[in-house]
Design an enzyme around this catalytic site. Structure first.
Site, PDB file in Angstrom:
ATOM      1  N   ARG A 291      -1.715   6.773   1.205  1.00  0.00           N
ATOM      2  CA  ARG A 291      -1.601   8.062   2.130  1.00  0.00           C
ATOM      3  C   ARG A 291      -1.076   7.028   3.855  1.00  0.00           C
ATOM      4  NH1 ARG A 291      -7.581   9.393   0.360  1.00  0.00           N
ATOM      5  NH2 ARG A 291      -7.897   7.251   1.955  1.00  0.00           N
TER       6      ARG A 291
ATOM      7  N   LYS B 198     -12.581   6.824   3.663  1.00  0.00           N
ATOM      8  CA  LYS B 198     -12.034   5.383   4.234  1.00  0.00           C
ATOM      9  C   LYS B 198     -13.346   4.730   4.224  1.00  0.00           C
ATOM     10  CE  LYS B 198     -11.944   4.339   8.843  1.00  0.00           C
ATOM     11  NZ  LYS B 198     -10.613   3.097   8.660  1.00  0.00           N
TER      12      LYS B 198
ATOM     13  N   ALA C 158      -3.041  -3.620  14.255  1.00  0.00           N
ATOM     14  CA  ALA C 158      -3.171  -2.860  15.470  1.00  0.00           C
ATOM     15  C   ALA C 158      -4.457  -2.318  14.164  1.00  0.00           C
ATOM     16  CB  ALA C 158      -1.501  -2.107  15.869  1.00  0.00           C
TER      17      ALA C 158
ATOM     18  N   ASN D 110      -5.208   0.883  15.410  1.00  0.00           N
ATOM     19  CA  ASN D 110      -4.687   2.193  15.917  1.00  0.00           C
ATOM     20  C   ASN D 110      -3.239   2.177  16.244  1.00  0.00           C
ATOM     21  OD1 ASN D 110      -4.678   5.192  16.541  1.00  0.00           O
ATOM     22  ND2 ASN D 110      -7.136   4.805  16.073  1.00  0.00           N
ATOM     23  N   PHE D 111      -2.453   3.179  15.327  1.00  0.00           N
ATOM     24  CA  PHE D 111      -1.373   2.783  16.349  1.00  0.00           C
ATOM     25  C   PHE D 111      -0.831   4.306  17.111  1.00  0.00           C
ATOM     26  CE2 PHE D 111      -0.473   0.065  12.639  1.00  0.00           C
ATOM     27  CZ  PHE D 111       0.811  -1.384  13.980  1.00  0.00           C
TER      28      PHE D 111
ATOM     29  N   GLY E  96       1.257  -1.295   0.011  1.00  0.00           N
ATOM     30  CA  GLY E  96      -0.380  -0.146   0.121  1.00  0.00           C
ATOM     31  C   GLY E  96       0.313   1.309   0.001  1.00  0.00           C
ATOM     32  N   ALA E  97       2.494   1.515  -0.584  1.00  0.00           N
ATOM     33  CA  ALA E  97       2.983   2.114  -0.372  1.00  0.00           C
ATOM     34  C   ALA E  97       2.543   3.253  -1.139  1.00  0.00           C
ATOM     35  CB  ALA E  97       4.766   1.570  -1.076  1.00  0.00           C
TER      36      ALA E  97
ATOM     37  N   THR F  56      -7.480  -1.768   8.168  1.00  0.00           N
ATOM     38  CA  THR F  56      -8.892  -1.997   9.107  1.00  0.00           C
ATOM     39  C   THR F  56      -9.987  -2.527   8.296  1.00  0.00           C
ATOM     40  OG1 THR F  56      -9.543   0.052   8.643  1.00  0.00           O
ATOM     41  CG2 THR F  56      -7.925   0.021  10.556  1.00  0.00           C
TER      42      THR F  56
ATOM     43  N   HIS G  51     -13.775  10.489  10.283  1.00  0.00           N
ATOM     44  CA  HIS G  51     -13.553   9.849   9.427  1.00  0.00           C
ATOM     45  C   HIS G  51     -12.878  10.853   8.234  1.00  0.00           C
ATOM     46  CE1 HIS G  51     -12.182   7.081  12.334  1.00  0.00           C
ATOM     47  NE2 HIS G  51     -10.799   6.717  11.718  1.00  0.00           N
TER      48      HIS G  51
HETATM   49  P1  NAD Z   1      -5.307   4.863   1.300  1.00  0.00           P
HETATM   50  O1  NAD Z   1      -6.772   4.000  -0.037  1.00  0.00           O
HETATM   51  O2  NAD Z   1      -4.398   6.104   0.384  1.00  0.00           O
HETATM   52  O3  NAD Z   1      -4.415   4.005   0.774  1.00  0.00           O
HETATM   53  C1  NAD Z   1      -3.947   2.201   0.417  1.00  0.00           C
HETATM   54  C2  NAD Z   1      -3.030   1.314  -0.746  1.00  0.00           C
HETATM   55  O4  NAD Z   1      -3.064   0.530  -0.726  1.00  0.00           O
HETATM   56  C3  NAD Z   1      -3.803   2.196  -1.868  1.00  0.00           C
HETATM   57  O5  NAD Z   1      -1.807   2.735  -2.989  1.00  0.00           O
HETATM   58  C4  NAD Z   1      -3.923   1.153  -3.080  1.00  0.00           C
HETATM   59  O6  NAD Z   1      -2.941   1.499  -4.536  1.00  0.00           O
HETATM   60  C5  NAD Z   1      -3.529  -0.287  -1.757  1.00  0.00           C
HETATM   61  N1  NAD Z   1      -3.508  -1.457  -2.287  1.00  0.00           N
HETATM   62  C6  NAD Z   1      -4.955  -1.593  -2.439  1.00  0.00           C
HETATM   63  N2  NAD Z   1      -4.669  -3.235  -3.061  1.00  0.00           N
HETATM   64  C7  NAD Z   1      -3.610  -3.255  -3.113  1.00  0.00           C
HETATM   65  C8  NAD Z   1      -3.057  -4.757  -3.299  1.00  0.00           C
HETATM   66  N3  NAD Z   1      -3.199  -5.862  -3.299  1.00  0.00           N
HETATM   67  N4  NAD Z   1      -1.170  -4.959  -2.614  1.00  0.00           N
HETATM   68  C9  NAD Z   1      -0.883  -3.826  -2.926  1.00  0.00           C
HETATM   69  N5  NAD Z   1      -2.051  -2.630  -2.888  1.00  0.00           N
HETATM   70  C10 NAD Z   1      -2.830  -2.486  -2.422  1.00  0.00           C
HETATM   71  O7  NAD Z   1      -5.567   4.224   2.080  1.00  0.00           O
HETATM   72  P2  NAD Z   1      -4.855   4.385   3.940  1.00  0.00           P
HETATM   73  O8  NAD Z   1      -5.726   6.214   4.077  1.00  0.00           O
HETATM   74  O9  NAD Z   1      -3.652   4.964   2.986  1.00  0.00           O
HETATM   75  O10 NAD Z   1      -5.844   3.556   4.656  1.00  0.00           O
HETATM   76  C11 NAD Z   1      -5.122   2.240   4.573  1.00  0.00           C
HETATM   77  C12 NAD Z   1      -6.176   1.538   5.290  1.00  0.00           C
HETATM   78  O11 NAD Z   1      -5.152   1.855   6.769  1.00  0.00           O
HETATM   79  C13 NAD Z   1      -7.286   1.434   5.448  1.00  0.00           C
HETATM   80  O12 NAD Z   1      -7.719   0.238   5.852  1.00  0.00           O
HETATM   81  C14 NAD Z   1      -7.121   2.291   6.477  1.00  0.00           C
HETATM   82  O13 NAD Z   1      -8.555   2.160   7.491  1.00  0.00           O
HETATM   83  C15 NAD Z   1      -5.950   1.792   8.172  1.00  0.00           C
HETATM   84  N6  NAD Z   1      -5.306   3.068   8.654  1.00  0.00           N
HETATM   85  C16 NAD Z   1      -5.121   2.399   9.863  1.00  0.00           C
HETATM   86  C17 NAD Z   1      -4.531   3.425  10.609  1.00  0.00           C
HETATM   87  C18 NAD Z   1      -3.895   2.453  11.789  1.00  0.00           C
HETATM   88  O14 NAD Z   1      -3.641   3.404  13.010  1.00  0.00           O
HETATM   89  N7  NAD Z   1      -3.871   1.536  12.446  1.00  0.00           N
HETATM   90  C19 NAD Z   1      -4.345   4.897  10.965  1.00  0.00           C
HETATM   91  C20 NAD Z   1      -5.026   5.197   9.367  1.00  0.00           C
HETATM   92  C21 NAD Z   1      -5.702   4.058   8.458  1.00  0.00           C
END
Ligand code: NAD
Length: 270
Positions: A15, A159, A125, A127-128, A11-12, A101, A155
């Site tokens: 965001r 999301k 986790a 939430n980090f 997911g590099a 999540t 949010h």
């Molecule tokens: P985002 O949509 O900006 O990024 C997700 C990325 O994953 C995209 O670039 C997408 O192309 C990529 N992706 C999708 N399928 C893929 C696959 N099969 N292989 C590789 N990459 C793939 O979303 P975000 O805001 O970065 O959030 C990502 C996740 O993190 C969500 O589930 C969000 O709820 C969660 N999140 C967790 C925390 C935490 O503290 N744990 C905090 C914020 C967000």
């Protein structure tokens, strides 16, 4: 100096993925060795995202692991991709820190069962942010004395899952100390579908999605003649990064499966 921990980020391009990659650039303990996303195969991370990281993009996590030999996966993708990626990490014997999540209870149960067969450290986790973990702990503490509670989570509007993993986790922690009971008037009528929010064993959860928000949650307790509001605001994604770093250091040393950052923050939090 110890060798840096080799990291692959799934997911590099997203965001959270980008925020983590840029955070790592100032942390010599970590070295980005591969980035995975749905596009950009073969492109260098620095060229694609800016910053000083030098590592190739892959579209397959399995291939990235086989070619670059990372020590640990950091995953911020989607529930389907994150679930598959956690299994791939286990199959390849590398540790994983999963921030994605929206996993179902069945998926989490299956990941824990699979982990028993492939015991390399895994932290999932929702939430980090350290403050968010404290907000959940304080809510659990308050629920022992004030069992009537509703959760409002807010949010950004991109999301995908609702309610948030943090809201579900908060409700689950509250349920550990509170008897399930119905709240509000027993004859309450909803004149608009969903207006009283989702119901998790009597705890109402309300999800707000708006541009301009990052991640926010307020837990409201009601008692005789008083209310208590416990609120946490993530104003920037930067707030999640120290928790991710802590998680990686932890899974490098501990082979267990762990759900929730609170379990690694020290004895007094668990
Ligand atoms: P985002 O949509 O900006 O990024 C997700 C990325 O994953 C995209 O670039 C997408 O192309 C990529 N992706 C999708 N399928 C893929 C696959 N099969 N292989 C590789 N990459 C793939 O979303 P975000 O805001 O970065 O959030 C990502 C996740 O993190 C969500 O589930 C969000 O709820 C969660 N999140 C967790 C925390 C935490 O503290 N744990 C905090 C914020 C967000």
């Amino acid at each position: 100096m110890n060798k840096p921990i080799r990291i692959v980020v799934a997911g590099a391009k997203g965001r959270m993925g980008q925020e983590w990659i840029h955070y790592m650039e100032g942390e010599p303990t970590f070295q980005l060795v591969a980035a995975v996303d749905r596009t950009l195969e073969g492109v260098d991370v620095g060229n694609a995202l800016g910053g000083s990281s030098q590592a190739p993009f892959y579209t397959s996590l399995a291939e990235a692991i086989e070619k670059e030999r990372p020590d640990c996966l950091v995953d911020f993708t989607t529930p389907e991709a994150g679930y598959r990626n956690a299994l791939t990490a286990m199959e390849h014997g590398i540790r994983a820190v999963i921030g994605t999540t929206g996993f179902s209870e069945e998926q989490l149960k299956h990941l824990e069962e699979e982990h028993a067969k492939h015991p390399a450290g895994m932290l999932i986790a929702p939430n980090f942010a350290i403050g968010a973990v404290l907000m959940m702990q304080f809510s659990k503490m308050a629920a022992r004395f004030l069992p009537d509670v509703e959760i409002i989570e807010m949010h950004h509007n991109q999301k995908l899952d609702a309610p948030s993993g943090t809201a579900r986790k908060t409700a689950a922690m509250i349920q550990e100390v509170r008897q399930a009971h119905q709240q509000g008037h027993p004859n309450e009528l909803e004149h608009m579908a969903g207006v009283r929010g989702g119901d998790m064993e009597g705890i109402r959860i309300h999800s707000v999605r708006l541009p301009g928000l990052v991640a926010h949650q307020e837990v409201i307790f009601g008692g005789e003649g008083e209310t208590l509001h416990i609120r946490h605001d993530s104003n920037s994604r930067r707030c999640f990064m120290p928790g991710v770093a802590l998680g990686i250091r932890y899974v490098m040393e501990h082979p267990q499966y762990i759900y929730g950052l609170e379990h690694i923050l020290g004895g007094e939090m668990a």
